[in-house]
Design a protein around this motif. Structure first.
Motif, PDB file in Angstrom:
ATOM      1  N   GLN A 280       0.689  -1.163  -0.290  1.00 55.67           N
ATOM      2  CA  GLN A 280       0.069  -0.037  -0.076  1.00 55.67           C
ATOM      3  C   GLN A 280       0.757   1.146  -0.054  1.00 55.67           C
ATOM      4  O   GLN A 280       0.296   2.308  -0.310  1.00 55.67           O
ATOM      5  CB  GLN A 280      -1.104   0.211   1.408  1.00 55.67           C
ATOM      6  N   GLY A 281       2.134   1.214   0.275  1.00 57.51           N
ATOM      7  CA  GLY A 281       3.141   2.128   0.127  1.00 57.51           C
ATOM      8  C   GLY A 281       3.362   2.776   1.657  1.00 57.51           C
ATOM      9  O   GLY A 281       2.331   2.808   2.639  1.00 57.51           O
ATOM     10  N   THR A 282       4.490   3.520   1.762  1.00 58.32           N
ATOM     11  CA  THR A 282       4.838   4.328   3.032  1.00 58.32           C
ATOM     12  C   THR A 282       5.476   5.416   2.377  1.00 58.32           C
ATOM     13  O   THR A 282       6.377   5.491   1.860  1.00 58.32           O
ATOM     14  CB  THR A 282       5.585   3.337   3.906  1.00 58.32           C
ATOM     15  N   GLN A 283       4.916   6.464   3.246  1.00 60.82           N
ATOM     16  CA  GLN A 283       5.560   8.024   3.034  1.00 60.82           C
ATOM     17  C   GLN A 283       7.120   8.152   3.433  1.00 60.82           C
ATOM     18  O   GLN A 283       7.403   7.977   4.643  1.00 60.82           O
ATOM     19  CB  GLN A 283       4.739   8.912   3.489  1.00 60.82           C
ATOM     20  N   VAL A 284       7.806   8.684   2.660  1.00 57.85           N
ATOM     21  CA  VAL A 284       9.178   9.191   3.108  1.00 57.85           C
ATOM     22  C   VAL A 284       9.315  10.706   3.046  1.00 57.85           C
ATOM     23  O   VAL A 284       9.024  10.982   1.586  1.00 57.85           O
ATOM     24  CB  VAL A 284      10.233   8.173   2.657  1.00 57.85           C
ATOM     25  N   THR A 285       9.509  11.364   3.688  1.00 51.82           N
ATOM     26  CA  THR A 285       9.812  12.801   3.519  1.00 51.82           C
ATOM     27  C   THR A 285      11.096  13.330   4.048  1.00 51.82           C
ATOM     28  O   THR A 285      11.668  13.024   5.362  1.00 51.82           O
ATOM     29  CB  THR A 285       8.477  13.593   4.150  1.00 51.82           C
ATOM     30  N   VAL A 286      11.612  13.748   3.114  1.00 51.36           N
ATOM     31  CA  VAL A 286      13.133  14.537   3.686  1.00 51.36           C
ATOM     32  C   VAL A 286      13.197  15.989   3.404  1.00 51.36           C
ATOM     33  O   VAL A 286      12.720  16.430   2.341  1.00 51.36           O
ATOM     34  CB  VAL A 286      14.076  13.930   2.593  1.00 51.36           C
ATOM     35  N   SER A 287      13.232  16.638   4.568  1.00 51.84           N
ATOM     36  CA  SER A 287      13.518  18.087   4.632  1.00 51.84           C
ATOM     37  C   SER A 287      14.810  18.692   4.366  1.00 51.84           C
ATOM     38  O   SER A 287      15.881  17.946   4.760  1.00 51.84           O
ATOM     39  CB  SER A 287      12.764  18.711   5.652  1.00 51.84           C
ATOM     40  N   ALA A 288      15.032  19.875   3.716  1.00 52.58           N
ATOM     41  CA  ALA A 288      16.266  20.146   3.468  1.00 52.58           C
ATOM     42  C   ALA A 288      16.898  20.866   4.739  1.00 52.58           C
ATOM     43  O   ALA A 288      16.187  21.323   5.777  1.00 52.58           O
ATOM     44  CB  ALA A 288      16.111  21.380   2.380  1.00 52.58           C
TER      45      ALA A 288
END
Length: 122
Positions: free
Chosen positions: A114-122
């Motif tokens: 189903q997917g998993t969110q990966v968020t990378v901030s600067a």
């Protein structure tokens, strides 16, 4: 029918690390990690054959490592030195992929998580 469940996503700062896991109820000859950012097509990140052979997209070589625990039917993606452009929903998939050069092509995979969110901030 094979069920895949991803976990391990989250938010990190640039340069950080995350490890994704994908637990499968069974799998076919190959497993892969794909990702899809908003407005972009799903792209192959890394794939592994049951025999252990691996392949990576150029954009993640040297930073990501795919591995599997066949006894646990679990797939992993260790992600280091993360960049903002790695931000996406990450999916695991399994399928009977034939030619090795097709392992990063989404259309060859039969079952998807189903997917998993990966968020990378600067």
């Amino acid at each position: 029918q094979v069920q895949l469940v991803e976990s391990g996503g989250g938010s990190v700062q640039s340069g950080g690390s995350l490890t994704l896991s994908c637990t499968a109820s069974g799998y076919l000859s190959s497993m892969g990690w794909f990702r899809q950012a908003p407005g972009k097509e799903r792209e192959g990140v890394a794939a592994i054959h049951r025999n252990g052979r691996t392949i990576y997209a150029d954009s993640v070589k040297g930073r990501f490592t795919i591995s599997q625990d066949n006894a646990k039917n679990t797939l992993y993606l260790q992600m280091n030195s993360l960049r903002p452009e790695d931000t996406a929903v990450y999916y695991c998939a399994t399928g009977p992929i034939g030619a090795w050069n097709l392992h990063l092509i989404a259309s060859g995979y039969t079952y998807w998580g189903q997917g998993t969110q990966v968020t990378v901030s600067a």
